[in-house]
Design a protein around this motif. Structure first.
Motif, PDB file in Angstrom:
ATOM      1  N   LYS A  40       0.362  -5.690   3.999  1.00 37.95           N
ATOM      2  CA  LYS A  40       1.725  -5.555   4.539  1.00 37.95           C
ATOM      3  C   LYS A  40       2.478  -4.454   3.602  1.00 37.95           C
ATOM      4  CE  LYS A  40       5.832  -8.726   4.664  1.00 37.95           C
ATOM      5  NZ  LYS A  40       6.174 -10.078   4.140  1.00 37.95           N
ATOM      6  N   LYS A  43       1.751  -0.944   5.053  1.00 34.95           N
ATOM      7  CA  LYS A  43       2.336  -0.899   6.297  1.00 34.95           C
ATOM      8  C   LYS A  43       3.837  -0.381   6.088  1.00 34.95           C
ATOM      9  CE  LYS A  43      -0.864  -2.993   9.048  1.00 34.95           C
ATOM     10  NZ  LYS A  43      -1.754  -3.965   9.385  1.00 34.95           N
ATOM     11  N   GLU A  67       1.516  -9.455  -2.934  1.00 37.09           N
ATOM     12  CA  GLU A  67       1.191 -10.069  -1.641  1.00 37.09           C
ATOM     13  C   GLU A  67      -0.135 -10.541  -1.848  1.00 37.09           C
ATOM     14  OE1 GLU A  67      -0.344  -7.738   2.282  1.00 37.09           O
ATOM     15  OE2 GLU A  67       0.951  -6.657   1.111  1.00 37.09           O
TER      16      GLU A  67
END
Length: 73
Positions: A40, A43, A67
């Motif tokens: 994530k 990205k 994360e």
């Protein structure tokens, strides 16, 4: 900044984060890179609208590690 400059910043930050993680965790950068890019955080870094590329590599690494920790909890 031009799109090319922003892209270069994103790529440089990716390199810096991946190198830091691989050094600290004693991992091969070639193994860390795809995991980071598919995360994530990775990205988000390449989403120009979020401007995460304006942050420093240590901040991005902290987000990535948080994360990973969240995924393991």
């Amino acid at each position: 900044m031009t799109k090319e400059q922003i892209q270069a910043a994103m790529e440089l930050l990716t390199t810096m984060v991946v190198e830091s993680i691989s050094k600290e965790d004693h991992l091969d950068a070639a193994d860390v890179l795809p995991d980071f890019l598919n995360s994530k955080t990775g990205k988000m870094l390449f989403d120009e609208s979020l401007k995460l590329w304006c942050e420093g590599p240590s901040h991005i690494e902290e987000l990535y590690r948080a994360e990973l920790q969240k995924a393991h909890d």
